[in-house]
Design an enzyme around this catalytic site. Structure first.
Site, PDB file in Angstrom:
ATOM      1  CE1 TYR A 310     -20.699 -29.131  19.834  1.00 17.54           C
ATOM      2  CE2 TYR A 310     -19.473 -27.347  20.888  1.00 17.54           C
ATOM      3  CZ  TYR A 310     -20.254 -28.480  20.985  1.00 17.54           C
ATOM      4  OH  TYR A 310     -20.595 -28.961  22.216  1.00 17.54           O
ATOM      5  CB  CYS A 406     -27.940 -21.261  15.871  1.00 17.69           C
ATOM      6  SG  CYS A 406     -27.827 -22.975  16.388  1.00 17.69           S
TER       7      CYS A 406
HETATM    8  N1  SAH Z   1     -18.536 -23.530  13.027  1.00 15.31           N
HETATM    9  C1  SAH Z   1     -19.003 -24.146  11.808  1.00 15.31           C
HETATM   10  C2  SAH Z   1     -20.089 -25.222  12.043  1.00 15.31           C
HETATM   11  C3  SAH Z   1     -21.159 -24.908  13.024  1.00 15.31           C
HETATM   12  S1  SAH Z   1     -22.544 -25.999  12.985  1.00 15.31           S
HETATM   13  C4  SAH Z   1     -19.495 -23.100  10.838  1.00 15.31           C
HETATM   14  O1  SAH Z   1     -19.751 -21.969  11.225  1.00 15.31           O
HETATM   15  O2  SAH Z   1     -19.605 -23.402   9.650  1.00 15.31           O
HETATM   16  C5  SAH Z   1     -22.235 -27.086  14.315  1.00 15.31           C
HETATM   17  C6  SAH Z   1     -21.277 -28.213  13.985  1.00 15.31           C
HETATM   18  O3  SAH Z   1     -21.144 -29.004  15.156  1.00 15.31           O
HETATM   19  C7  SAH Z   1     -21.740 -29.162  12.900  1.00 15.31           C
HETATM   20  O4  SAH Z   1     -20.722 -29.245  11.933  1.00 15.31           O
HETATM   21  C8  SAH Z   1     -21.927 -30.518  13.615  1.00 15.31           C
HETATM   22  O5  SAH Z   1     -21.542 -31.620  12.819  1.00 15.31           O
HETATM   23  C9  SAH Z   1     -21.000 -30.382  14.804  1.00 15.31           C
HETATM   24  N2  SAH Z   1     -21.324 -31.157  16.006  1.00 15.31           N
HETATM   25  C10 SAH Z   1     -22.534 -31.512  16.492  1.00 15.31           C
HETATM   26  N3  SAH Z   1     -22.417 -32.117  17.690  1.00 15.31           N
HETATM   27  C11 SAH Z   1     -21.093 -32.148  17.985  1.00 15.31           C
HETATM   28  C12 SAH Z   1     -20.336 -32.620  19.103  1.00 15.31           C
HETATM   29  N4  SAH Z   1     -20.938 -33.184  20.153  1.00 15.31           N
HETATM   30  N5  SAH Z   1     -19.003 -32.446  19.078  1.00 15.31           N
HETATM   31  C13 SAH Z   1     -18.376 -31.856  18.022  1.00 15.31           C
HETATM   32  N6  SAH Z   1     -19.060 -31.400  16.937  1.00 15.31           N
HETATM   33  C14 SAH Z   1     -20.384 -31.539  16.917  1.00 15.31           C
END
Ligand code: SAH
Length: 453
Positions: A310, A406
């Site tokens: 993520y 979160c």
């Molecule tokens: N670590 C980053 C983003 C966290 S938010 C930061 O701190 O800025 C969570 C992220 O997970 C988002 O960018 C969203 O697009 C992504 N996401 C959501 N579901 C997902 C999945 N099943 N697999 C991979 N990424 C995913």
């Protein structure tokens, strides 16, 4: 129990949304503007099968944690639902929320540390997305009353960077000066729906995006020119078109009216380029704290392979890369991965690789391919991890997991699964307050594999 009835209630808890919790007539009652220990006269607003909603209309006793509110509008709009609770009380509430969900999962052995809070818990947001509407013949910005379409005009947004509020004031003046029409939601007419403003905390660069219903934005060039004249720090003026009947803020197409298409900011000394669409944490100083805690928790010495699941635009990955042998980032949004790759180059980081796809699919792939990850950092959205991801982590024999969450409820659910899969929480969970004045809770948890091979 009936709507509009008044009852005297004793508040025993605060819900995860920050509402006072009381019990009466076999129902759990959620009471607005009520804190733990307070006795209130409450008016019932809505009755359901096992629960009811009410608001306090008189406080017979008040909590020592109650503080004077700044303005009722910040509660009505949901900008600052906890403004009536002292900041110390807010941090204690957040810690308690995590303890409660752990208790529900029979994980009372896990400790929760003192939340890392802000010295000044206001004016922290580096991003605003505010609706534009016509009020008494004037174009205004504001917020909606919670759970409604009632527009509440505002000029001071309390938790936003004050420079963002100042730029918004100029934007509003210019929309009025050039007679650029505000969106009319009921009729689905008019032009400007939303103004998005982002500001780099360190770079001080400002981006302004006008989101319009129509493809055409009248006086676009004059608007952009005047805005940059009055606000020289606005280095990016964008026009995004969103014709749909939707609550989603941005539409698919964005044009640059003046300046650049992105702004840059730094986090822990690393540079990031941020576009209108990018996900970027909204509390820059607390994000630095959060990432420092996550990186410290990973305990890297330069020899490890780390997965950042993520990963968004690669913010955590690049923080980890300095101390790791290699970092593998996975993220489902292709544009975010393009940004992550670009951000790696910008910082001359060559040991971070990024792939597009779901964490579910890539954890399974990496596991099948025999990738030997030493540490996995998870930063999932509110729904938390799929059980298959936890299973793949265990099968990969990952020795350490750093879980940035979160949402305490899904965190606790997932920690119970990790426990079954042979992992133990080895340090107190560290909450980091990213969202003062609101009930949102961010935390870092460290898990270690308990089985020897
Ligand atoms: N670590 C980053 C983003 C966290 S938010 C930061 O701190 O800025 C969570 C992220 O997970 C988002 O960018 C969203 O697009 C992504 N996401 C959501 N579901 C997902 C999945 N099943 N697999 C991979 N990424 C995913």
């Amino acid at each position: 129990m009936k709507k509009n009835e008044t009852l005297t209630l004793t508040i025993t808890d605060l819900s995860y949304q920050g509402l006072g919790v009381a019990k009466a007539a076999d129902k759990v009652i959620f009471v607005a503007d009520a804190l733990v220990g307070e006795q209130v006269v409450a008016k019932i607003l809505k009755v359901q099968k096992n629960i009811a909603f009410a608001k306090a209309i008189e406080h017979l006793t008040t909590s020592p944690d109650r503080v004077a509110i700044k303005n009722a509008r910040y509660t009505q709009t949901g900008i600052a639902p906890l403004q009536h609770l002292s900041y110390r009380g807010q941090l204690a509430f957040k810690r308690h929320q995590i303890e409660q969900v752990l208790h529900k999962q029979h994980l009372d052995e896990i400790e929760v540390g003192q939340p890392a809070g802000m010295a000044t818990p206001y004016a922290y947001r580096n991003k605003a997305a505010v609706p534009v509407r016509l009020v008494d013949g004037q174009v205004r910005v504001g917020f909606f009353r919670r759970n409604s379409h009632d527009f509440v005009p505002l000029t001071d947004f309390l938790i936003q960077d004050p420079r963002i509020d100042a730029v918004l004031k100029v934007v509003v003046q210019l929309l009025n000066r050039y007679h650029i029409a505000a969106f009319d939601e009921a009729a689905h007419k008019g032009c400007v729906r939303t103004v998005v403003v982002r500001r780099g905390y360190y770079s001080k660069e400002v981006m302004v995006g006008l989101v319009t219903r129509t493809k055409n934005l009248p006086h676009a060039a004059e608007f952009a020119r005047s805005l940059q004249q009055e606000c020289p720090d606005v280095v990016s003026v964008l026009h995004n078109v969103n014709p749909a009947k939707t609550n989603v803020i941005l539409g698919p197409t964005t044009h640059t009216l003046a300046g650049k298409s992105t702004i840059t900011d730094t986090l822990n000394g690393l540079q990031f380029e941020i576009s209108l669409h990018s996900f970027y944490q909204v509390n820059p100083t607390q994000t630095e704290v959060l990432y420092q805690k996550a990186v410290a928790a990973a305990g890297l010495d330069g020899s490890q392979t780390v997965i950042d699941a993520y990963c968004g635009i690669g913010t955590i990955s690049l923080n980890l890369a300095k101390a790791a042998k290699q970092v593998l980032g996975v993220e489902v949004v292709p544009q975010a991965i393009a940004d992550a790759k670009h951000n790696a180059q910008l910082n001359h980081i060559t040991n971070a690789k990024f792939v597009v796809g779901t964490t579910e699919e890539w954890m399974a792939k990496w596991q099948a391919a025999g990738v030997a990850a030493d540490v996995v950092v998870f930063d999932p959205p509110r729904k938390g991890l799929a059980a298959s991801v936890i299973a793949a982590t265990a099968q990969m024999k990952v020795s350490k997991v750093v879980y940035v969450s979160c949402n305490p409820a899904t965190l606790a659910r997932d920690l119970a699964l990790f426990k079954q899969a042979g992992y133990a929480v080895t340090q107190p969970i560290q909450p980091v307050d990213q969202f003062p004045q609101t009930p949102h809770i961010e935390s870092v948890t460290v898990l270690e594999r308990t089985q020897a091979d």
